[in-house]
Design an enzyme around this catalytic site. Structure first.
Site, mmCIF file in Angstrom:
data_model
loop_
_atom_site.group_PDB
_atom_site.id
_atom_site.type_symbol
_atom_site.label_atom_id
_atom_site.label_comp_id
_atom_site.label_asym_id
_atom_site.label_seq_id
_atom_site.Cartn_x
_atom_site.Cartn_y
_atom_site.Cartn_z
ATOM 1 N N ASP A 106 1.283 -0.912 -0.152
ATOM 2 C CA ASP A 106 0.249 0.052 -0.394
ATOM 3 C C ASP A 106 0.641 1.413 -0.624
ATOM 4 O O ASP A 106 -0.304 2.699 0.442
ATOM 5 C CB ASP A 106 -0.747 -0.122 1.479
ATOM 6 C CG ASP A 106 -0.403 -0.037 2.875
ATOM 7 O OD1 ASP A 106 0.818 -0.095 2.281
ATOM 8 O OD2 ASP A 106 -1.588 0.055 3.851
ATOM 9 N N LYS A 157 4.868 1.705 16.241
ATOM 10 C CA LYS A 157 4.001 2.342 16.425
ATOM 11 C C LYS A 157 3.864 2.649 18.168
ATOM 12 O O LYS A 157 3.126 2.292 18.745
ATOM 13 C CB LYS A 157 2.700 1.646 15.825
ATOM 14 C CG LYS A 157 2.283 1.096 14.759
ATOM 15 C CD LYS A 157 0.617 0.900 14.121
ATOM 16 C CE LYS A 157 0.586 0.571 12.786
ATOM 17 N NZ LYS A 157 1.045 -0.395 12.306
ATOM 18 N N ASP A 221 1.647 6.390 2.503
ATOM 19 C CA ASP A 221 1.193 4.825 2.223
ATOM 20 C C ASP A 221 -0.327 5.407 2.058
ATOM 21 O O ASP A 221 -1.055 6.249 2.628
ATOM 22 C CB ASP A 221 1.397 4.312 4.211
ATOM 23 C CG ASP A 221 0.379 3.653 4.636
ATOM 24 O OD1 ASP A 221 -0.830 3.246 3.419
ATOM 25 O OD2 ASP A 221 0.607 2.685 5.264
HETATM 26 N N1 GDD Z 1 -0.089 -11.940 3.166
HETATM 27 C C1 GDD Z 1 -0.551 -10.622 4.222
HETATM 28 N N2 GDD Z 1 -0.420 -11.606 5.439
HETATM 29 N N3 GDD Z 1 0.221 -9.215 4.484
HETATM 30 C C2 GDD Z 1 -0.355 -8.573 4.570
HETATM 31 C C3 GDD Z 1 -0.789 -8.924 6.563
HETATM 32 C C4 GDD Z 1 -0.622 -11.029 6.494
HETATM 33 O O1 GDD Z 1 -0.614 -11.448 7.187
HETATM 34 N N4 GDD Z 1 -1.149 -8.211 7.096
HETATM 35 C C5 GDD Z 1 -1.259 -7.173 6.180
HETATM 36 N N5 GDD Z 1 -0.456 -7.126 5.237
HETATM 37 C C6 GDD Z 1 0.141 -6.165 3.906
HETATM 38 C C7 GDD Z 1 -0.941 -5.432 4.122
HETATM 39 O O2 GDD Z 1 -1.721 -5.914 3.173
HETATM 40 C C8 GDD Z 1 -0.421 -4.155 3.558
HETATM 41 O O3 GDD Z 1 -0.011 -4.169 1.820
HETATM 42 C C9 GDD Z 1 1.667 -4.196 4.032
HETATM 43 O O4 GDD Z 1 1.448 -6.098 4.395
HETATM 44 C C10 GDD Z 1 1.221 -3.418 6.070
HETATM 45 O O5 GDD Z 1 0.124 -3.446 6.608
HETATM 46 P P1 GDD Z 1 -0.583 -2.557 6.551
HETATM 47 O O6 GDD Z 1 -1.491 -2.616 8.040
HETATM 48 O O7 GDD Z 1 -1.152 -1.316 5.932
HETATM 49 O O8 GDD Z 1 0.474 -1.512 8.448
HETATM 50 P P2 GDD Z 1 0.586 -0.464 8.170
HETATM 51 O O9 GDD Z 1 0.575 0.786 7.206
HETATM 52 O O10 GDD Z 1 -0.690 -0.161 9.658
HETATM 53 O O11 GDD Z 1 2.177 -0.630 9.062
HETATM 54 C C11 GDD Z 1 3.687 -1.144 8.483
HETATM 55 O O12 GDD Z 1 2.965 -0.118 7.288
HETATM 56 C C12 GDD Z 1 4.445 1.348 7.636
HETATM 57 C C13 GDD Z 1 3.989 2.353 6.345
HETATM 58 O O13 GDD Z 1 3.134 2.565 6.002
HETATM 59 C C14 GDD Z 1 4.850 -0.943 8.896
HETATM 60 O O14 GDD Z 1 5.338 -2.032 7.787
HETATM 61 C C15 GDD Z 1 5.400 -0.017 9.436
HETATM 62 O O15 GDD Z 1 5.975 -0.470 10.252
HETATM 63 C C16 GDD Z 1 5.094 1.131 8.879
HETATM 64 O O16 GDD Z 1 6.083 1.902 8.820
HETATM 65 MG MG MG Z 2 -0.476 0.554 5.193
#
Ligand code: GDD
Ligand code: MG
Length: 346
Positions: A106, A157, A221
């Site tokens: 994303d 976080k 993001d």
């Molecule tokens: N296959 C798979 N399985 N993908 C997953 C799973 C899972 O169980 N859980 C999450 N994802 C994918 C989501 O689809 C997304 O593309 C990505 O992993 C990150 O998940 P998010 O839920 O969007 O995380 P976030 O935005 O809260 O936090 C992450 O991204 C931040 C940057 O935008 C973390 O990596 C943070 O450390 C980072 O700063």
């Molecule tokens: Mg995200």
């Protein structure tokens, strides 16, 4: 070099848009989002790409197929229940035989991945994480680094005490280069996350774990409605230049309508006289009736906007019906097939 795109999250923060459309393929400037990630991978000559899915995998596979239309070769892996970011990477182990770029599915960026790969090689790193500075770190993983970019600490976080203890404005941009040894740190079949499990383990065990800082590239993001809309405004503003090899869409616009030059109108739209559209992206097949006003908004395909309706700074899902003189005010997010009766104000 191979790539793994983590695209299995439920996209809960982007609801209601993600109820019928999984986040990795939500339209951005009328293109499925993941195509922007495939563009940057292809630009770095990385064409062997695995998509790690869990939520509505068939819809994604249906759109992207074998990837040949986008200059890459795609492989799909779907977990029966979500295994977390690192669990999903481990689940793909059989497909990953070499150094792998892992992307959160994303992230919209124009980062030159070649520079990250070069840095990773130069440092002889086991893992490289792309980082960047932001004002509010609390929604991200915070990365503290030392000399030469070595990672000293990773806190996902941070809240409360943890938040006040972090001495950094540098966050995880969700892009990693990983050597296959990282797979050995993850138990097969278990739900594990990079952020809570693997990064702390790399630090504990003293592996060479480095941070590459983004400077001068665009990064966002798109996982919340606010950011999804902002990404569109950034694209319309030219803050991020993306490849667009699609032919100019054909649509029908009355000569007495006013569509500013920056707005993007999809294939097969009908725009009637007296309509005003500015700073907006309209999906294919949308019908905009007389004197309607659409400002700073994103509309998905096949909606009908009736006479004199107004939509401002909002996102309208697929196949909605906005009644005549209805007003959709700033910040609304309408799910697919929403019907607003005439004169409704939201
Ligand atoms: N296959 C798979 N399985 N993908 C997953 C799973 C899972 O169980 N859980 C999450 N994802 C994918 C989501 O689809 C997304 O593309 C990505 O992993 C990150 O998940 P998010 O839920 O969007 O995380 P976030 O935005 O809260 O936090 C992450 O991204 C931040 C940057 O935008 C973390 O990596 C943070 O450390 C980072 O700063
Ligand atoms: Mg995200």
């Amino acid at each position: 070099m191979q790539a793994l795109i983590l695209a299995g999250g439920k996209g809960t923060r982007l609801r209601p848009l993600t109820v019928y459309t999984p986040k990795p393929v939500v339209p951005v400037m009328n293109r499925p989002f993941l195509l922007y990630q495939l563009d940057i991978l292809r630009a770095a000559d990385v064409t062997d790409v695995t998509l790690s899915l869990s939520y509505q995998p068939d819809k994604i596979e249906h759109i992207l197929a074998d990837g040949s239309a986008f200059g890459v070769s795609l492989r799909y892996l779907a977990e029966s229940s979500p295994l977390g970011t690192a669990g999903a990477y481990k689940f793909a182990a059989d497909a990953l035989r070499e150094t792998t770029i892992v992307l959160n599915g994303d992230i919209l960026t124009d980062l030159d991945l070649n520079k990250v790969i070069e840095f990773h090689k130069e440092k002889k790193a086991t893992a490289t994480i792309v980082v960047m500075e932001v004002e509010d770190v609390s929604r991200y993983g915070v990365v503290e680094t030392g000399v030469g970019g070595i990672v000293d600490r990773f806190v996902e976080k941070p809240e409360g005490k943890a938040l006040s203890s972090v001495a950094s404005k540098t966050i995880n941009a969700g892009i990693y280069v990983l050597e296959p040894e990282v797979l050995e740190l993850i138990e097969p079949g278990a739900a594990r996350s990079f952020e809570y499990d693997v990064f702390p383990a790399l630090l504990d065990k003293g592996y060479p774990f480095y941070a590459y800082e983004i400077s001068g590239s665009y990064w966002r993001d798109i996982g919340t409605p606010e950011n999804y809309l902002k990404a569109h405004h950034d694209l319309l503003d030219g803050k991020i230049i993306v490849k667009n090899d699609a032919e100019s869409p054909m649509f029908e616009a009355a000569t007495r309508s006013d569509i500013d030059k920056r707005s993007v109108i999809g294939e097969g739209c009908t725009i009637k006289p007296g309509v005003r559209i500015s700073n907006s992206v309209i999906g294919p097949g949308v019908y905009v009736d007389e004197r309607a006003v659409i400002e700073d908004s994103v509309l998905w395909a096949h909606s009908r906007i009736s006479t004199a309706a107004e939509i401002r700074s909002s996102i309208v899902g697929r196949s909605c019906h906005i009644g005549r003189n209805a007003v959709v005010s700033a910040g609304c997010v309408l799910g697919d097939k929403t019907t607003l009766t005439d004169y409704t104000q939201v």
